[in-house]
Scaffold this motif. Structure first.
Motif, PDB file in Angstrom:
ATOM      1  N   ILE A  65     -88.193   4.134  10.677  1.00  0.00           N
ATOM      2  CA  ILE A  65     -87.759   3.843   9.310  1.00  0.00           C
ATOM      3  C   ILE A  65     -86.243   3.684   9.247  1.00  0.00           C
ATOM      4  O   ILE A  65     -85.727   2.809   8.540  1.00  0.00           O
ATOM      5  N   ARG A  66     -85.508   4.500   9.980  1.00  0.00           N
ATOM      6  CA  ARG A  66     -84.042   4.339  10.035  1.00  0.00           C
ATOM      7  C   ARG A  66     -83.678   2.937  10.519  1.00  0.00           C
ATOM      8  O   ARG A  66     -82.806   2.268   9.957  1.00  0.00           O
ATOM      9  N   GLU A  67     -84.343   2.499  11.590  1.00  0.00           N
ATOM     10  CA  GLU A  67     -84.081   1.171  12.148  1.00  0.00           C
ATOM     11  C   GLU A  67     -84.479   0.072  11.163  1.00  0.00           C
ATOM     12  O   GLU A  67     -83.759  -0.921  11.005  1.00  0.00           O
ATOM     13  N   MET A 113     -80.637  10.192   5.371  1.00  0.00           N
ATOM     14  CA  MET A 113     -81.574  11.321   5.418  1.00  0.00           C
ATOM     15  C   MET A 113     -82.983  10.754   5.304  1.00  0.00           C
ATOM     16  O   MET A 113     -83.216   9.850   4.508  1.00  0.00           O
ATOM     17  N   VAL A 114     -83.892  11.292   6.096  1.00  0.00           N
ATOM     18  CA  VAL A 114     -85.269  10.792   6.119  1.00  0.00           C
ATOM     19  C   VAL A 114     -86.225  11.959   5.936  1.00  0.00           C
ATOM     20  O   VAL A 114     -86.033  13.024   6.513  1.00  0.00           O
ATOM     21  N   MET A 151     -89.719   8.628   2.909  1.00  0.00           N
ATOM     22  CA  MET A 151     -88.602   8.427   1.992  1.00  0.00           C
ATOM     23  C   MET A 151     -87.309   8.473   2.788  1.00  0.00           C
ATOM     24  O   MET A 151     -87.172   9.269   3.717  1.00  0.00           O
ATOM     25  N   LEU A 152     -86.373   7.615   2.413  1.00  0.00           N
ATOM     26  CA  LEU A 152     -85.081   7.564   3.073  1.00  0.00           C
ATOM     27  C   LEU A 152     -84.003   7.499   2.006  1.00  0.00           C
ATOM     28  O   LEU A 152     -84.162   6.817   0.997  1.00  0.00           O
ATOM     29  N   TRP A 153     -82.910   8.227   2.238  1.00  0.00           N
ATOM     30  CA  TRP A 153     -81.763   8.187   1.332  1.00  0.00           C
ATOM     31  C   TRP A 153     -80.555   7.752   2.138  1.00  0.00           C
ATOM     32  O   TRP A 153     -80.290   8.282   3.225  1.00  0.00           O
TER      33      TRP A 153
END
Length: 148
Positions: free
Chosen positions: A30-32, A91-92, A101-103
């Protein structure tokens, strides 16, 4: 009896390690994907974004809230050009195997209409897995106060 308890305990530990590894893999994925999304937005690559955005996705901006079709239209038409997202923090949180969820804490350089603007935001992204593919279901920009 002791063998059963020991076996059960070892099985529990092994299962927990697998779950943690899968959670870590999802976080990385998700970060990628989020990083790619910012680049596609900078590149105005509406086709890739259209594939990423869930059909029922919502986009919350300082100027309003709308769905996928309007967001794609805005990007294609150049009404908002997300030129550069300077990401300071990510932040994940993995909620389950199908929801993450990702912020992002970012400083966004954008062209809105004919004005170039820079704003600090906390951006919330919600991803859902559908047919083995991650889709962005929510993108919310919350303007943050700067400290001087």
């Amino acid at each position: 009896m002791i063998k059963r308890i020991t076996f059960g305990f070892l099985l529990l530990i092994f299962s927990a390690q697998i779950a943690l590894a899968q959670s870590g893999d999802m976080e990385k994925e998700i970060r990628e994907l989020s990083t790619q999304k910012w680049q596609w937005m900078a590149d105005k690559d509406a086709d890739k974004l259209e594939n990423l955005f869930h059909d029922k996705a919502k986009f919350v901006h300082m100027g309003g809230t709308w769905g996928k079709d309007r967001e794609i239209e805005i990007i294609r038409g150049g009404f908002i050009h997300y030129k550069k997202a300077d990401v300071q923090e990510v932040m994940v949180e993995v909620l389950n195997e199908n929801t993450v969820m990702l912020w992002n804490q970012i400083t966004l350089l954008a062209v809105v209409g004919s004005n170039e603007v820079t704003n600090p935001f906390m951006v919330t992204e919600v991803y859902v897995k559908e047919n083995q593919q991650w889709k962005l279901a929510d993108l919310t920009f919350s303007k943050t106060m700067t400290r001087e």
